[in-house]
Motif scaffolding. Structure first.
Motif, PDB file in Angstrom:
ATOM      1  N   LEU A  89      14.100 -11.929  -6.217  1.00  0.00           N
ATOM      2  CA  LEU A  89      12.889 -12.949  -6.302  1.00  0.00           C
ATOM      3  C   LEU A  89      13.180 -14.196  -5.270  1.00  0.00           C
ATOM      4  O   LEU A  89      12.415 -14.563  -4.684  1.00  0.00           O
ATOM      5  CB  LEU A  89      12.501 -13.618  -7.587  1.00  0.00           C
ATOM      6  N   ARG A  90      14.355 -14.779  -5.465  1.00  0.00           N
ATOM      7  CA  ARG A  90      14.775 -16.082  -4.743  1.00  0.00           C
ATOM      8  C   ARG A  90      14.766 -15.672  -3.388  1.00  0.00           C
ATOM      9  O   ARG A  90      14.078 -16.422  -2.560  1.00  0.00           O
ATOM     10  CB  ARG A  90      16.024 -16.350  -5.319  1.00  0.00           C
ATOM     11  N   ALA A  91      15.418 -14.515  -2.877  1.00  0.00           N
ATOM     12  CA  ALA A  91      15.375 -14.235  -1.560  1.00  0.00           C
ATOM     13  C   ALA A  91      14.048 -13.912  -0.856  1.00  0.00           C
ATOM     14  O   ALA A  91      13.961 -14.065   0.346  1.00  0.00           O
ATOM     15  CB  ALA A  91      16.285 -12.881  -1.443  1.00  0.00           C
ATOM     16  N   TYR A  92      12.847 -13.572  -1.820  1.00  0.00           N
ATOM     17  CA  TYR A  92      11.797 -13.181  -1.466  1.00  0.00           C
ATOM     18  C   TYR A  92      10.921 -14.510  -1.393  1.00  0.00           C
ATOM     19  O   TYR A  92       9.925 -14.281  -0.809  1.00  0.00           O
ATOM     20  CB  TYR A  92      10.996 -12.125  -2.358  1.00  0.00           C
ATOM     21  N   GLY A  93      11.419 -15.607  -1.651  1.00  0.00           N
ATOM     22  CA  GLY A  93      10.606 -16.867  -1.519  1.00  0.00           C
ATOM     23  C   GLY A  93       9.842 -17.125  -2.890  1.00  0.00           C
ATOM     24  O   GLY A  93       9.174 -18.181  -2.859  1.00  0.00           O
ATOM     25  N   ILE A  94      10.338 -16.494  -3.932  1.00  0.00           N
ATOM     26  CA  ILE A  94       9.719 -16.844  -5.182  1.00  0.00           C
ATOM     27  C   ILE A  94      10.733 -17.376  -6.161  1.00  0.00           C
ATOM     28  O   ILE A  94      11.893 -16.753  -6.408  1.00  0.00           O
ATOM     29  CB  ILE A  94       8.981 -15.476  -6.136  1.00  0.00           C
ATOM     30  N   ALA A 113      14.057 -24.868  -8.819  1.00  0.00           N
ATOM     31  CA  ALA A 113      14.637 -25.010  -7.703  1.00  0.00           C
ATOM     32  C   ALA A 113      14.038 -24.357  -6.721  1.00  0.00           C
ATOM     33  O   ALA A 113      13.397 -23.286  -6.962  1.00  0.00           O
ATOM     34  CB  ALA A 113      16.094 -24.676  -7.581  1.00  0.00           C
ATOM     35  N   CYS A 114      13.690 -25.103  -5.345  1.00  0.00           N
ATOM     36  CA  CYS A 114      12.900 -24.540  -4.533  1.00  0.00           C
ATOM     37  C   CYS A 114      13.878 -23.165  -3.991  1.00  0.00           C
ATOM     38  O   CYS A 114      14.826 -23.209  -3.640  1.00  0.00           O
ATOM     39  CB  CYS A 114      12.921 -25.290  -3.211  1.00  0.00           C
ATOM     40  N   PRO A 115      13.187 -22.013  -3.749  1.00  0.00           N
ATOM     41  CA  PRO A 115      13.733 -20.797  -3.462  1.00  0.00           C
ATOM     42  C   PRO A 115      14.136 -20.648  -1.718  1.00  0.00           C
ATOM     43  O   PRO A 115      14.834 -19.997  -1.296  1.00  0.00           O
ATOM     44  CB  PRO A 115      12.910 -19.670  -3.562  1.00  0.00           C
ATOM     45  N   ARG A 116      13.464 -21.698  -1.199  1.00  0.00           N
ATOM     46  CA  ARG A 116      13.803 -22.020   0.556  1.00  0.00           C
ATOM     47  C   ARG A 116      15.241 -22.753   0.515  1.00  0.00           C
ATOM     48  O   ARG A 116      15.864 -22.367   1.348  1.00  0.00           O
ATOM     49  CB  ARG A 116      12.620 -22.243   1.046  1.00  0.00           C
ATOM     50  N   PHE A 146       5.508 -22.768  -3.039  1.00  0.00           N
ATOM     51  CA  PHE A 146       6.206 -21.502  -3.342  1.00  0.00           C
ATOM     52  C   PHE A 146       5.596 -21.188  -4.674  1.00  0.00           C
ATOM     53  O   PHE A 146       5.086 -22.049  -5.591  1.00  0.00           O
ATOM     54  CB  PHE A 146       7.723 -21.767  -3.466  1.00  0.00           C
ATOM     55  N   ASP A 147       5.782 -19.966  -5.206  1.00  0.00           N
ATOM     56  CA  ASP A 147       5.485 -19.528  -6.501  1.00  0.00           C
ATOM     57  C   ASP A 147       6.684 -19.514  -7.423  1.00  0.00           C
ATOM     58  O   ASP A 147       7.838 -19.499  -6.822  1.00  0.00           O
ATOM     59  CB  ASP A 147       4.805 -17.983  -6.452  1.00  0.00           C
ATOM     60  N   HIS A 148       6.416 -19.662  -8.423  1.00  0.00           N
ATOM     61  CA  HIS A 148       7.431 -19.591  -9.613  1.00  0.00           C
ATOM     62  C   HIS A 148       7.076 -18.794 -10.711  1.00  0.00           C
ATOM     63  O   HIS A 148       5.979 -18.764 -11.245  1.00  0.00           O
ATOM     64  CB  HIS A 148       7.893 -21.092 -10.241  1.00  0.00           C
ATOM     65  N   PHE A 149       8.070 -17.590 -10.938  1.00  0.00           N
ATOM     66  CA  PHE A 149       7.761 -16.794 -12.137  1.00  0.00           C
ATOM     67  C   PHE A 149       7.925 -17.275 -13.297  1.00  0.00           C
ATOM     68  O   PHE A 149       9.036 -18.014 -13.580  1.00  0.00           O
ATOM     69  CB  PHE A 149       8.807 -15.687 -11.852  1.00  0.00           C
TER      70      PHE A 149
END
Length: 152
Positions: A89-94, A113-116, A146-149
């Motif tokens: 998910l983090r690597a995908y930007g979520i 935390a920001c995934p980017r 960004f989206d957050h699960f």
């Protein structure tokens, strides 16, 4: 279990249903394969497609009698997600959901935390993101949305 678990999530295709913890069990009884799946939330529109894709994957692997059952109890929780799924998910930007121990320690205060860029200087923009299981956030450091699960 490996065949069914490799089915991708239709909403976040970098994840498998095993990564998400949606696949609960697979059993072979009297020559029939029984797969059990649990939705991430009760109104998840992807569940019919997930069930169909599990059935097709198992049939393509040579199993001729397949039954997929949706199980609502116990309810799915983000704690069932694998670490590999969180990393994907983090690597995908979520931004992935916090782990159980982290959520308890925060006493209900979300720190995402920001995934980017990895900054914790983020803010929730909307409770609803691209799908109902995600919220929309923005990073104050890199200014990217960004989206957050969501934690469930």
């Amino acid at each position: 279990m490996a065949i069914a678990g490799a089915v991708p999530d239709p909403e976040v295709p970098v994840l498998t249903i095993a990564d998400l913890g949606v696949l609960r069990d697979v059993r072979i009884e009297n020559g029939q394969v029984h797969a059990f799946i649990t939705p991430t939330y009760s109104g998840c529109p992807a569940m019919n497609l997930i069930a169909l894709n599990v059935e097709v994957a198992l049939e393509e692997a040579g199993f001729t009698r397949v039954k997929v059952t949706t199980v609502l109890s116990p309810a799915w929780t983000t704690d069932w997600m694998s670490q590999e799924g969180r990393d994907k998910l983090r690597a995908y930007g979520i931004a992935p959901p916090a782990e159980k121990a982290t959520r308890r320690a925060l006493f209900g205060i979300e720190e995402v935390a920001c995934p980017r860029c990895g900054s914790a200087d983020t803010e929730k923009i909307s409770e609803f993101g691209s799908t109902a299981c995600k919220a929309h956030w923005r990073c104050r450091a890199c200014r990217e949305p960004f989206d957050h699960f969501k934690c469930i």
